[in-house]
Design an enzyme around this catalytic site. Structure first.
Site, PDB file in Angstrom:
ATOM      1  N   CYS A 168      -6.364   3.775  -4.671  1.00 49.74           N
ATOM      2  CA  CYS A 168      -6.170   4.146  -3.264  1.00 49.74           C
ATOM      3  C   CYS A 168      -7.475   4.289  -2.480  1.00 49.74           C
ATOM      4  O   CYS A 168      -7.745   3.482  -1.600  1.00 49.74           O
ATOM      5  CB  CYS A 168      -5.359   5.429  -3.177  1.00 49.74           C
ATOM      6  SG  CYS A 168      -3.663   5.168  -3.706  1.00 49.74           S
TER       7      CYS A 168
HETATM    8  P1  NAD Z   1       1.601  -0.909  -8.548  1.00 48.75           P
HETATM    9  O1  NAD Z   1       0.802  -2.144  -8.611  1.00 48.75           O
HETATM   10  O2  NAD Z   1       1.554   0.079  -9.676  1.00 48.75           O
HETATM   11  O3  NAD Z   1       3.133  -1.294  -8.360  1.00 48.75           O
HETATM   12  C1  NAD Z   1       3.611  -2.287  -7.508  1.00 48.75           C
HETATM   13  C2  NAD Z   1       4.830  -2.918  -8.169  1.00 48.75           C
HETATM   14  O4  NAD Z   1       5.466  -3.770  -7.221  1.00 48.75           O
HETATM   15  C3  NAD Z   1       4.500  -3.791  -9.371  1.00 48.75           C
HETATM   16  O5  NAD Z   1       5.245  -3.346 -10.492  1.00 48.75           O
HETATM   17  C4  NAD Z   1       4.893  -5.204  -8.930  1.00 48.75           C
HETATM   18  O6  NAD Z   1       5.392  -5.995  -9.995  1.00 48.75           O
HETATM   19  C5  NAD Z   1       5.979  -4.907  -7.918  1.00 48.75           C
HETATM   20  N1  NAD Z   1       6.215  -5.964  -6.929  1.00 48.75           N
HETATM   21  C6  NAD Z   1       5.314  -6.687  -6.235  1.00 48.75           C
HETATM   22  N2  NAD Z   1       5.943  -7.551  -5.392  1.00 48.75           N
HETATM   23  C7  NAD Z   1       7.275  -7.347  -5.572  1.00 48.75           C
HETATM   24  C8  NAD Z   1       8.443  -7.915  -4.986  1.00 48.75           C
HETATM   25  N3  NAD Z   1       8.358  -8.867  -4.043  1.00 48.75           N
HETATM   26  N4  NAD Z   1       9.631  -7.499  -5.423  1.00 48.75           N
HETATM   27  C9  NAD Z   1       9.727  -6.541  -6.376  1.00 48.75           C
HETATM   28  N5  NAD Z   1       8.668  -5.954  -6.951  1.00 48.75           N
HETATM   29  C10 NAD Z   1       7.447  -6.358  -6.553  1.00 48.75           C
HETATM   30  O7  NAD Z   1       1.208  -0.202  -7.179  1.00 48.75           O
HETATM   31  P2  NAD Z   1       1.252   1.379  -6.844  1.00 48.75           P
HETATM   32  O8  NAD Z   1       0.061   2.048  -7.389  1.00 48.75           O
HETATM   33  O9  NAD Z   1       2.596   1.900  -7.153  1.00 48.75           O
HETATM   34  O10 NAD Z   1       1.053   1.328  -5.273  1.00 48.75           O
HETATM   35  C11 NAD Z   1       2.067   0.888  -4.399  1.00 48.75           C
HETATM   36  C12 NAD Z   1       1.681   1.238  -2.977  1.00 48.75           C
HETATM   37  O11 NAD Z   1       1.620   2.657  -2.813  1.00 48.75           O
HETATM   38  C13 NAD Z   1       0.316   0.715  -2.538  1.00 48.75           C
HETATM   39  O12 NAD Z   1       0.384   0.385  -1.181  1.00 48.75           O
HETATM   40  C14 NAD Z   1      -0.588   1.912  -2.733  1.00 48.75           C
HETATM   41  O13 NAD Z   1      -1.708   1.871  -1.886  1.00 48.75           O
HETATM   42  C15 NAD Z   1       0.335   3.043  -2.356  1.00 48.75           C
HETATM   43  N6  NAD Z   1      -0.004   4.335  -2.954  1.00 48.75           N
HETATM   44  C16 NAD Z   1      -0.391   4.401  -4.260  1.00 48.75           C
HETATM   45  C17 NAD Z   1      -0.671   5.648  -4.828  1.00 48.75           C
HETATM   46  C18 NAD Z   1      -1.145   5.736  -6.254  1.00 48.75           C
HETATM   47  O14 NAD Z   1      -1.689   6.776  -6.616  1.00 48.75           O
HETATM   48  N7  NAD Z   1      -0.952   4.741  -7.089  1.00 48.75           N
HETATM   49  C19 NAD Z   1      -0.533   6.814  -4.063  1.00 48.75           C
HETATM   50  C20 NAD Z   1      -0.091   6.713  -2.747  1.00 48.75           C
HETATM   51  C21 NAD Z   1       0.174   5.465  -2.203  1.00 48.75           C
END
Ligand code: NAD
Length: 445
Positions: free
Chosen positions: A279
């Site tokens: 992030c």
């Molecule tokens: P991540 O990479 O762990 O997970 C994303 C998932 O989405 C993956 O499993 C991927 O296979 C799936 N995906 C991608 N395209 C897809 C589609 N078209 N259909 C279905 N599935 C699909 O990412 P994350 O860490 O969970 O982060 C997600 C969002 O949340 C980002 O924008 C991030 O900035 C935000 N965020 C993350 C955190 C954190 O601590 N990880 C905290 C707050 C916000």
């Protein structure tokens, strides 16, 4: 309420499982069938404290996984988009958000149900009303606000405490373009009636998320910039300096009942190896790039990013004070995860440290209680030795560099007590008892 969460990563899975625990009927959708299978088997595909137990309670009951996005979206009152928004050349890469939006739109084509689509991913201000709306309208032939609802509801969880963060939320930010979407999101969070709401338009909701992360990143770089100065001044320890800062009445409660209470922001006002993870690094860069695209320079946040990039060289300087030549030296790096209690190594501060040590010709061993398996994808097969335990990791090391604040590393002084000659310990987090370490260097001393 029937809920679909698109993306079963750190955010999507935690959000989906917690909502399922609240009694909602939740389907998480992912392109990655192995994640879907894990969810359906009640197994956590990521390391997050409490998640295995939570999945054990809800999987197969109020939570299921699927790769069939269309079926899930059509039968849900609300669909949350929680796919990744990584960095590409410093700007936000919205490819996954656009693809998910288009797929949701295609699923809604011809549907009479008034589904609400909500962006939960971190996206730059204007994305929901711009790219997301356009992609859904194009593939569905429907109109946002009339035929389907559209909203933005940012996620504030921190990996390692994600479940707790969801269950004891400090705020619920809801941005929407229509009354129906506000109503549906209020119903979704009915179980959190005492949590303050911020009801705004989607671009304000998007900006609240960036502003929050940018402030935390600024606090970290601020502390690290002062740590550099403390080292140069001499006889000043940044830990003492920040202790004095934390006790300000702005940061510490003065009432006798709460004497010594530290505002949680204090945790970000500490010198260390800098911020990492999925992030802060990408969000600060994305905000600066977004500002630039709108003709707004953001020199403060550019400097925050720059200061952060200087942390790894700083750690290396401390090593080189004692070992100007590192070729062939056995150096152990403690911690690969970007923070404790997670296996996430995205943008981990450990990576540039290990790479710099390898470039200098050191023989590098790494140890992390949960993220050791990421060493090979990060550095290449056979490039570093991955230790199975802390004791194995420190045996025979000339230098030990602590990067991640895992609690078990507090045992380091005991483990090195009999080593002759004693290894140099570089404390990148200022967590070790230096009185028990014969050769000690710490950030900001
Ligand atoms: P991540 O990479 O762990 O997970 C994303 C998932 O989405 C993956 O499993 C991927 O296979 C799936 N995906 C991608 N395209 C897809 C589609 N078209 N259909 C279905 N599935 C699909 O990412 P994350 O860490 O969970 O982060 C997600 C969002 O949340 C980002 O924008 C991030 O900035 C935000 N965020 C993350 C955190 C954190 O601590 N990880 C905290 C707050 C916000």
């Amino acid at each position: 309420m029937r809920v679909t969460v698109v993306g079963a990563g750190y955010v999507g899975l935690v959000t989906g499982a917690c909502l399922a625990d609240q009694g909602h009927d939740v389907t998480v959708v992912d392109l990655d069938a192995s994640k879907v299978d894990a969810v359906n088997a009640g197994r956590a595909p990521i390391h997050e404290p409490g998640l295995p137990e939570l999945l054990g309670r809800v999987a197969g009951k109020t939570l299921r996984g699927t790769t069939d996005l269309a079926a899930a979206v059509r039968t849900s009152a609300v669909t949350l988009i929680a796919v990744g928004t990584p960095s590409r050349d410093g700007a936000i890469d919205l490819t996954a958000v656009e693809a998910a939006s288009a797929a949701i739109g295609a699923a809604l084509r011809g549907s009479a149900a008034r589904v609400v689509v909500v962006v939960r991913s971190t996206v730059v201000p204007g994305t929901t009303e711009g790219l997301v709306r356009a992609a859904i309208e194009k593939s569905s032939g429907l109109t946002a606000g009339r035929d389907f609802g559209l909203g933005m509801n940012p996620e504030f969880l921190t990996e390692g405490t994600a479940l707790e963060d969801f269950q004891s939320q400090d705020r619920i930010v809801i941005g929407a373009i229509d009354a129906h979407s506000f109503d549906v999101l209020e119903e979704l969070y009915a179980g959190f009636s005492d949590v303050p709401r911020i009801l705004v338009n989607p671009r304000t909701a998007e900006m609240i998320k960036y502003a929050s992360n940018a402030l935390l990143a600024t606090a970290i770089s601020f502390s690290n910039e002062l740590a550099n100065l403390a080292s140069a001044v001499g006889e000043v320890d940044i830990v003492d300096v920040m202790r004095g800062v934390h006790l300000s009445r702005y940061l510490t409660a003065q009432a006798p009942a709460k004497a010594g209470w530290r505002a949680p922001i204090s945790a970000f006002l500490e010198a260390g190896c800098g911020y990492g993870g999925s992030c802060l690094p990408k969000d600060v860069k994305a905000l600066v790039a977004h500002g630039r695209s709108l003709g707004i320079e953001m020199p403060l946040l550019s400097a925050v990013d720059q200061t952060n990039a200087g942390r790894a060289p700083r750690l290396l300087d401390l090593v080189r004070r004692h070992f100007p030549e590192l070729r062939g030296e056995r150096v152990t790096v403690l911690g690969l995860a970007f923070k404790p209690d997670t296996d996430d190594v995205r943008e981990t501060p450990a990576a540039p440290v290990v790479r710099a040590l390898l470039d200098a010709g050191a023989a590098v061993t790494v140890y992390d209680p949960v993220a050791g398996g990421s060493a090979e994808p990060l550095f290449g097969a056979g490039r570093v030795n991955v230790a199975a335990s802390l004791a194995d990791a420190v045996r025979g090391a000339s230098v030990i560099v602590l990067v991640t604040r895992w609690p078990e590393f507090a045992a380091l002084p005991e483990l090195i007590a009999g080593m002759d000659p004693p290894p140099l310990v570089v404390d990148g987090r200022r967590v070790l008892d230096r009185s028990r370490i014969p050769r000690y260097e710490g950030i900001g001393r």
